[in-house]
Each structure stands twice: as structure tokens, then as C-alpha cells.
Design an enzyme around this catalytic site. Structure first.
Site, PDB file in Angstrom:
ATOM      1  N   LYS A  16       0.862  -1.183   0.000  1.00 16.93           N
ATOM      2  CA  LYS A  16       0.000   0.000   0.000  1.00 16.93           C
ATOM      3  C   LYS A  16       0.895   1.227   0.000  1.00 16.93           C
ATOM      4  O   LYS A  16       1.850   1.296   0.765  1.00 16.93           O
ATOM      5  CB  LYS A  16      -0.869   0.012   1.267  1.00 16.93           C
ATOM      6  N   ASP A 159       7.454  -1.416  13.048  1.00 18.02           N
ATOM      7  CA  ASP A 159       6.180  -1.925  13.538  1.00 18.02           C
ATOM      8  C   ASP A 159       6.249  -2.335  15.008  1.00 18.02           C
ATOM      9  O   ASP A 159       5.227  -2.468  15.658  1.00 18.02           O
ATOM     10  CB  ASP A 159       5.817  -3.164  12.697  1.00 18.02           C
ATOM     11  N   GLY A 221      -5.676  -8.630   9.827  1.00 18.25           N
ATOM     12  CA  GLY A 221      -5.457  -8.613   8.379  1.00 18.25           C
ATOM     13  C   GLY A 221      -4.865  -9.951   7.980  1.00 18.25           C
ATOM     14  O   GLY A 221      -5.154 -10.972   8.624  1.00 18.25           O
ATOM     15  N   GLY A 223      -1.908 -10.795   8.493  1.00 14.88           N
ATOM     16  CA  GLY A 223      -1.333 -11.087   9.801  1.00 14.88           C
ATOM     17  C   GLY A 223      -2.287 -10.472  10.801  1.00 14.88           C
ATOM     18  O   GLY A 223      -2.814  -9.387  10.558  1.00 14.88           O
ATOM     19  N   GLU A 406      -1.688   2.897   8.247  1.00  9.52           N
ATOM     20  CA  GLU A 406      -0.268   2.885   8.633  1.00  9.52           C
ATOM     21  C   GLU A 406       0.526   3.921   7.838  1.00  9.52           C
ATOM     22  O   GLU A 406       1.469   4.522   8.358  1.00  9.52           O
ATOM     23  CB  GLU A 406       0.290   1.471   8.419  1.00  9.52           C
TER      24      GLU A 406
HETATM   25  N1  ADP Z   1     -15.439  -8.715   3.187  1.00  8.20           N
HETATM   26  C1  ADP Z   1     -14.420  -9.206   3.880  1.00  8.20           C
HETATM   27  N2  ADP Z   1     -14.645  -9.885   5.024  1.00  8.20           N
HETATM   28  C2  ADP Z   1     -13.634 -10.375   5.751  1.00  8.20           C
HETATM   29  N3  ADP Z   1     -12.345 -10.246   5.397  1.00  8.20           N
HETATM   30  C3  ADP Z   1     -12.053  -9.588   4.275  1.00  8.20           C
HETATM   31  C4  ADP Z   1     -13.055  -9.033   3.454  1.00  8.20           C
HETATM   32  N4  ADP Z   1     -12.443  -8.430   2.395  1.00  8.20           N
HETATM   33  C5  ADP Z   1     -11.101  -8.608   2.558  1.00  8.20           C
HETATM   34  N5  ADP Z   1     -10.870  -9.295   3.680  1.00  8.20           N
HETATM   35  C6  ADP Z   1      -9.571  -9.757   4.206  1.00  8.20           C
HETATM   36  O1  ADP Z   1      -8.673  -8.703   4.528  1.00  8.20           O
HETATM   37  C7  ADP Z   1      -7.341  -9.247   4.445  1.00  8.20           C
HETATM   38  C8  ADP Z   1      -6.359  -8.180   4.062  1.00  8.20           C
HETATM   39  O2  ADP Z   1      -6.199  -7.324   5.143  1.00  8.20           O
HETATM   40  P1  ADP Z   1      -5.052  -6.238   5.162  1.00  8.20           P
HETATM   41  O3  ADP Z   1      -5.057  -5.656   6.522  1.00  8.20           O
HETATM   42  O4  ADP Z   1      -5.256  -5.301   4.028  1.00  8.20           O
HETATM   43  O5  ADP Z   1      -3.802  -7.187   4.890  1.00  8.20           O
HETATM   44  P2  ADP Z   1      -2.248  -7.022   4.995  1.00  8.20           P
HETATM   45  O6  ADP Z   1      -1.893  -7.897   6.121  1.00  8.20           O
HETATM   46  O7  ADP Z   1      -1.662  -7.440   3.707  1.00  8.20           O
HETATM   47  O8  ADP Z   1      -1.951  -5.575   5.317  1.00  8.20           O
HETATM   48  C9  ADP Z   1      -7.380 -10.336   3.390  1.00  8.20           C
HETATM   49  O9  ADP Z   1      -6.821 -11.517   3.949  1.00  8.20           O
HETATM   50  C10 ADP Z   1      -8.834 -10.553   3.127  1.00  8.20           C
HETATM   51  O10 ADP Z   1      -9.093 -11.879   3.403  1.00  8.20           O
HETATM   52  C1  UVW Z   2       3.219  -7.726  11.188  1.00 14.03           C
HETATM   53  C2  UVW Z   2       2.311  -8.283  10.162  1.00 14.03           C
HETATM   54  O1  UVW Z   2       1.956  -9.415  10.235  1.00 14.03           O
HETATM   55  O2  UVW Z   2       1.906  -7.441   9.176  1.00 14.03           O
HETATM   56  P1  UVW Z   2       0.824  -7.732   8.024  1.00 14.03           P
HETATM   57  O3  UVW Z   2      -0.437  -8.091   8.709  1.00 14.03           O
HETATM   58  O4  UVW Z   2       0.724  -6.414   7.277  1.00 14.03           O
HETATM   59  O5  UVW Z   2       1.344  -8.834   7.180  1.00 14.03           O
HETATM   60 MG    MG Z   3      -1.152  -4.889   7.044  1.00 11.85          MG
END
Ligand code: ADP
Ligand code: UVW
Ligand code: MG
Length: 423
Positions: A16, A159, A221, A223, A406
Site C-alpha cells: 500500500k 512496527d 489482516g 497477519g 499505517e
Molecule cells: N469482506 C471481507 N470480510 C472479511 N475479510 C475480508 C473481506 N475483504 C477482505 N478481507 C480480508 O482482509 C485481508 C487483508 O487485510 P489487510 O489488513 O489489508 O492485509 P495485509 O496484512 O496485507 O496488510 C485479506 O486476507 C482478506 O481476506
Molecule cells: C506484522 C504483520 O503481520 O503485518 P501484516 O499483517 O501487514 O502482514
Molecule cells: Mg497490514
């Protein structure tokens, strides 16, 4: 003259990037554009781009768009898109970028942002093995930025920095302390840029000073982690020495009995085939970081799909969903006790926390005995603001969704300390 800050967040499943303009000494940086490539672990990856009233949502990318190193490939694709956007004149010459902020997941003992020079870069390289899904990708992006925008000042934001306030009892593992100290084996905790943003945003929303704010925050997310925040500071968090500990994630197991891996495979201690010159990981780490979690349980890493299929009766997805709820509730309960029940709010954030209507409903139902309850209508359709109330009125504790950011947190900290960081 306004200057440009680029903030880059290399997550495990996404990259992002937000662009900001800022005037030294003036208010918070102003967001010009936000762009992300998501779904790096669940191809096809998709591009989402917002700049003013120009929007692209979930445009599918092909594998050849990103190349083999997906995080770096995603960054290259993003910078190409930004610099060729005629509506974003501030970025048409990448030499105009003043600062580039990089989210670096593991910063070891660093407790505040640092300018990346040769020495800090090499030091961060040595930490790559402690964040196998993150640090190496972020450092590849630092290299790419340095090659394309040599005039920009690169700053690493860590982080784990937000968790430097963890008390000794929460931070220390019950192992030989001589070895623990020598090898720096302790709980670091992660998602700290997100928790710093959440704490500030919730404090503003509740009109309560940060120093008086007690919350249980969930960053869910790819993670996922939980954080216990007392008086605006982290007093416990679920991730540990590495981001593997605590809650399960897209491809991570989360906490389990450490003996398990030796019964899972006889190769646990051997170097994995996935090891590279930059990243040395054992078979155990490979299995638990990359071949577990939702991927192992259901075949997909997309929790949106898992939630939907679980509600339609798919047994594997229902089990994955229930496991997540079960583990999250354990942390909410523990942190509720650590806060002595004086909890201003339970806060959901991160991709799943912000979009997962069913997940929030299931978690809050299980902690209703502690005084949390959801308003079903608000939960199903939370408003657009940064912090939204989804709790039922008249209950002891609030339930909130926070659209965490973030990149905005890095840009804000960067603008505040710009001159110090440039040194
Ligand atoms: N409608 C939804 N309901 C639940 N989870 C979702 C939905 N849309 C996306 N996600 C989840 O959000 C996650 C991504 O979260 P994000 O915080 O952007 O990830 P990252 O860890 O890469 O920063 C994906 O694993 C996806 O499964
Ligand atoms: C620390 C960590 O797991 O970060 P992300 O959820 O963005 O993968
Ligand atoms: Mg993240």
C-alpha cells in the site's frame, strides 16, 4: 512550497502506498492519493487506486505484471501508475519526492524511526530472518526507491516501536536469561504503526486524552494481532519475537505448542528450500509462516471468502472461522482483566476487522458477558468515518471499527520530526 512524502507499507499480502503533500511546520500532511495492490498471496492480485474523484477498484493484474519478487514488483507497478497519472502533477517527477517512509516490520532494538543509510540498511538486513514474510521485501523496495529517486530521504518506521512500553513480565520469555539477553530473545510485538494510529484516532473520537485511554485493539489482516493499550501505551500484544506468535493468519499458524513442529516433520531444523541469500529460514519456519493458517485449513487466504462459505455451511471454512473467533476471544478476555475492566472500547481494524461483518458479530457475541454488545444495523453497514461506533447503546463498553492507516501514521510522524530525521 509544499513537499511530497511517499509512505510505503509492504504487508504480507499487499503493498500500500500513499502520497502526501506537506508544508514544513504546518498541519498534518494532506493525502493526495492512495494506491494498493492486494491479494499477493491469493492471485490474481488486484489494484485499487483513489485520487480525488478518480477511482479504480479491484482491477485484476496478471502474474507478469508483478514478476517473481511480488512485493518489489508491486511497488514498481505502483510507482509507474502514480508517475504516469496526469492528475497527480506532484509526482510526475519522482525527483520531487522529499521523504519516502518505509514500514519495516522488525526493527529489533530501534525504538524510533531512522534515516536509512548504508549502516542502517545492513543492520535491518540482519533482522530479516525474524520477519520472514516482511523485512526482505521492504528492503528490496528501499533499494528500488534509492535507484529511482536518489534525492529522496528514506526513513524506516518500525512496527515494533509502539510496543517498547511492554512491562518486563509481558516482554520476557521464561527461558535461560543469559541466552535470552545475548540473542535478544524477547517479545517485540508488531502492527505498532496501526496501533499508534488507532490509539490517536479513538482518543480524538472519544474526546479523551491519549494518556487516559484504555482500549483493546484488534488488527486483523493477513497477519492478525491484539493489543492491550493502557493510558495510550501498549502493555501487552499477541505477536512475539516474530509476527508468527498469537493469532493465526492467512498463511501463519499463530501460537501452538512449540514441540508440535518436531512431530510434524523430522526436517524441522534443516534450512528450507525457500531460503535465499537474503533470507535464511528453517523448514519449521517455512511451514508455520507460509503453509499454515487459513491457507492450510481451507485452501484460500481470503477471509472474506472463508466467512461467506462458513455461513453457507462449508465445514472447513466454518472450522477456520470458529478457530479465529476462539483465539481472538482469548485475548479480549485476557486484556480485559489486564485493564481491570476499565475499558473504553473494543476496536476492530485491519482488512478483516474493518470488513468482516460476521467475524465482528461472532466475536462480540462471545464477549457479551463482559459488557460488549453490537448494534446489528451499524455492524452490517458501518459509516465511512475513520472511527465508527457499532456497539449497542446503553452497554458498558463501546465497540468501534477504526479504518487504520499505517501510511498516514508514518507521514504524520515524518512531518512532525522532518528536520530531525533528515540529519
Ligand atoms: N469482506 C471481507 N470480510 C472479511 N475479510 C475480508 C473481506 N475483504 C477482505 N478481507 C480480508 O482482509 C485481508 C487483508 O487485510 P489487510 O489488513 O489489508 O492485509 P495485509 O496484512 O496485507 O496488510 C485479506 O486476507 C482478506 O481476506
Ligand atoms: C506484522 C504483520 O503481520 O503485518 P501484516 O499483517 O501487514 O502482514
Ligand atoms: Mg497490514
Amino acid at each position: 512550497m509544499p513537499k511530497v512524502i511517499l509512505a510505503i507499507n509492504a504487508g504480507s499480502s499487499s503493498v500500500k502506498v500513499s502520497a502526501f503533500s506537506y508544508t514544513p511546520g504546518k498541519d498534518d500532511p494532506k493525502e493526495l492519493a492512495v494506491i494498493q495492490i492486494a491479494g499477493l498471496t491469493a492471485p490474481p492480485a488486484t489494484l485499487t487506486y483513489d485520487r480525488g474523484d478518480h477511482h479504480v477498484k479491484n482491477q485484476e493484474l496478471s502474474e507478469s505484471d508483478l514478476g517473481t519478487n511480488v512485493q518489489e514488483g508491486a511497488y514498481e507497478y505502483i510507482i509507474k501508475t502514480l508517475s504516469s497519472d496526469k492528475g497527480l502533477t506532484e509526482l510526475s517527477n519522482t525527483d520531487d519526492i522529499d521523504f519516502v517512509c518505509h514500514r519495516v516490520v522488525h526493527g529489533g532494538d530501534y525504538d524510533k524511526p531512522v534515516r536509512i543509510d548504508k549502516d542502517t540498511y545492513h543492520h535491518l538486513e540482519t533482522l530479516s530472518d525474524l520477519a520472514p514474510l516482511h523485512n526482505a521485501g521492504a528492503l528490496e523496495i528501499v533499494k528500488a526507491v534509492h535507484a529511482k529517486s536518489p534525492k529522496a530521504t528514506n526513513i524506516a518506521f518500525f512496527d515494533n516501536a509502539f510496543h517498547q512500553t511492554l512491562p518486563a513480565a509481558a516482554r520476557t520469555y521464561a527461558i535461560d536469561q543469559e541466552i535470552a539477553t545475548r540473542n535478544k530473545l524477547r517479545k517485540y510485538g508488531f502492527h505498532g504503526l496501526s496501533y499508534a494510529f488507532i490509539a490517536r484516532a479513538v482518543s480524538t473520537h472519544l474526546s479523551k486524552p491519549l494518556t487516559g485511554l484504555n482500549i483493546i485493539a484488534l488488527h486483523l489482516g493477513s497477519g492478525a494481532s491484539a493489543c492491550c493499550i493502557r493510558a495510550g501505551k501498549s502493555i501487552d500484544t499477541s505477536m512475539g519475537l516474530t509476527p508468527l506468535d498469537g493469532l493465526p493468519g492467512a498463511t501463519r499458524s499463530g501460537s501452538l505448542d512449540p514441540s508440535l513442529i518436531f512431530h510434524f516433520t523430522h526436517e524441522a531444523g534443516k534450512m528450507s528450500h525457500g531460503s535465499t541469500k537474503e533470507l535464511h529460514i528453517t523448514t519449521a519456519e517455512e511451514i508455520l509462516n507460509k503453509k499454515s493458517g487459513w491457507k492450510a485449513l481451507t485452501g484460500t487466504t481470503d477471509f472474506g471468502v472463508i466467512s461467506q462459505k462458513a455461513s453457507e455451511g462449508d465445514e472447513k471454512c466454518k472450522l477456520a472461522f470458529d478457530i479465529f473467533v476462539d483465539r481472538i476471544v482469548d485475548f479480549v478476555a485476557a486484556y480485559y482483566v489486564k485493564l481491570g475492566g476499565k475499558v473504553d472500547a473494543l476496536v476492530f481494524a485491519g482488512g478483516i476487522g474493518e470488513k468482516g461483518v460476521q467475524l465482528r458479530e461472532a466475536v462480540v457475541a462471545k464477549v457479551e458477558c463482559l459488557g460488549f454488545a453490537l448494534d446489528e444495523g451499524w455492524n452490517a453497514k458501518p459509516g465511512e468515518q475513520i472511527v465508527v461506533e457499532i456497539g449497542k447503546e446503553g452497554h458498558n463498553h463501546k465497540v468501534l471499527v477504526c479504518r487504520t492507516d499505517e501510511q498516514a501514521e508514518m507521514a504524520r510522524e515524518c512531518a512532525v520530526d522532518a528536520e530531525e530525521l533528515r540529519k
